[in-house]
Write an enzyme that holds these catalytic residues in place. Sequence first.
Site, mmCIF file in Angstrom:
data_model
loop_
_atom_site.group_PDB
_atom_site.id
_atom_site.type_symbol
_atom_site.label_atom_id
_atom_site.label_comp_id
_atom_site.label_asym_id
_atom_site.label_seq_id
_atom_site.Cartn_x
_atom_site.Cartn_y
_atom_site.Cartn_z
ATOM 1 N N ASP A 75 0.844 -1.205 0.000
ATOM 2 C CA ASP A 75 0.000 0.000 0.000
ATOM 3 C C ASP A 75 0.875 1.250 0.000
ATOM 4 O O ASP A 75 1.748 1.413 0.855
ATOM 5 C CB ASP A 75 -0.894 -0.013 1.249
ATOM 6 C CG ASP A 75 -1.820 1.184 1.312
ATOM 7 O OD1 ASP A 75 -2.982 1.058 0.870
ATOM 8 O OD2 ASP A 75 -1.395 2.249 1.810
ATOM 9 N N LYS A 114 -3.051 5.954 -3.984
ATOM 10 C CA LYS A 114 -4.158 6.840 -3.632
ATOM 11 C C LYS A 114 -4.047 8.204 -4.303
ATOM 12 O O LYS A 114 -2.949 8.743 -4.458
ATOM 13 C CB LYS A 114 -4.214 7.036 -2.106
ATOM 14 C CG LYS A 114 -4.245 5.737 -1.319
ATOM 15 C CD LYS A 114 -4.239 5.977 0.169
ATOM 16 C CE LYS A 114 -3.926 4.693 0.915
ATOM 17 N NZ LYS A 114 -2.499 4.316 0.843
ATOM 18 N N HIS A 146 -7.936 9.476 -1.389
ATOM 19 C CA HIS A 146 -7.247 9.450 -0.098
ATOM 20 C C HIS A 146 -8.091 10.039 1.038
ATOM 21 O O HIS A 146 -7.954 9.620 2.192
ATOM 22 C CB HIS A 146 -5.916 10.198 -0.200
ATOM 23 C CG HIS A 146 -4.869 9.685 0.728
ATOM 24 N ND1 HIS A 146 -3.522 9.804 0.491
ATOM 25 C CD2 HIS A 146 -4.951 9.036 1.913
ATOM 26 C CE1 HIS A 146 -2.840 9.258 1.479
ATOM 27 N NE2 HIS A 146 -3.683 8.789 2.360
ATOM 28 N N TYR A 150 2.558 10.015 -0.154
ATOM 29 C CA TYR A 150 3.690 9.458 0.593
ATOM 30 C C TYR A 150 5.025 9.775 -0.081
ATOM 31 O O TYR A 150 6.072 9.625 0.533
ATOM 32 C CB TYR A 150 3.573 7.938 0.735
ATOM 33 C CG TYR A 150 2.333 7.433 1.424
ATOM 34 C CD1 TYR A 150 1.453 8.290 2.105
ATOM 35 C CD2 TYR A 150 2.026 6.077 1.403
ATOM 36 C CE1 TYR A 150 0.311 7.801 2.718
ATOM 37 C CE2 TYR A 150 0.892 5.578 2.028
ATOM 38 C CZ TYR A 150 0.031 6.445 2.668
ATOM 39 O OH TYR A 150 -1.090 5.948 3.275
#
Length: 275
Positions: free
Chosen positions: A48, A78, A111, A53
Site C-alpha cells: 500500500d 491513492k 485518499h 507518501y
Amino acid sequence: MSILTETYQLNNGNEIPKVGFGTWQIPDGKPTYDAVTAALKAGYRHIDTAKAYRNEESVGQAIFDSDVDRENVFVTSKLPAETKTYDGVIKDFKSTMKALDFSYLDLYLVHAPWPWGQRGSTEYDEANREVWQAMQDIYNSGEAKAIGVSNFNVHDLKNILDMADVKPAVNQIRYFAGYTEPQITKFTKDNGILVEAYSPLATGALFENQDIQQMANKYGVSIAQLAIKFVLQNDVLPLPKAVNEEHIKNNTQLDFEISPDDMELLDDLSGSDFG
C-alpha cells in the site's frame, strides 16, 4: 497456510490479500526500497502506497527488482486528498502510474473526502461526485482493477453511493484496538465494501499500553502480532508498517486465535489512551 496467501473477495469479484504492507511515513529512496524488498521476501503480496507518501517510485522499483512477478503483487495507491476535479484525478493517476512504472494498478483510492487542512468538511460533496466519476472512468479503462475510498465517513459514503455506477470496493480508515469506528465500519460492511485498517498499531501508541502487553504475553506473541490479529478477527484488512526486517517478518506470524472474551476487552479499550 500462511495468512499472507489468504484473500478477501472484493465486491467486483477480485481477490485481495488479507494482510497488506503499509508504507506511510517511510521516506522515498533506500528506506522504502529496502522495506518493500524485505516485505516481499517475507511473503507479503499486498503493498500500500500513495502519491502523498512521495515513495511510489521506490515501491515500484522494489517490486520490479524482486523475484516476485508484478501480477502476483497486489498494489494500492491513492489520489491526493486535495485533488477534487475530474481532470485533476486523471492527471494525478497518470503521474502515479508513471512513478510506479506500472501498466495497471490493483486498487486506486480517493485518499480523503476533504483536503487535509479541512478535515471533516462536507463542502466537497459535489466535488467528490465529480472525482468519483473520474475514478469510475479509470476503472472502466482497466488501468485500475478496483477503486475505493479512504477516510470516508457514513455521510461521505452515501454521497458517493447515491450516484455511483461502480460501488467503492474498499474504505480504508484509521482502525485499531480501542478505536474501531463502529458506525463507519458497520455501514461500510453492510454495503458490501471491505474495511481496511491503516495504523493498526495506533502509529506505535499501542506499545505503551500495559493491558495490551499483558494480553500479548498471555498468548506468547508481540503487541504488534496481537494488534494485527485483532483486526483480522474483526474481518478487517490490516496494513501494518515496519522498516526493520525482523519486525516485518514477525508481523506475518499470526497463527494463533484471540478468545472472544479477549476480543471484547480489546474492543472496549479507550482509543483516547492512544492519541
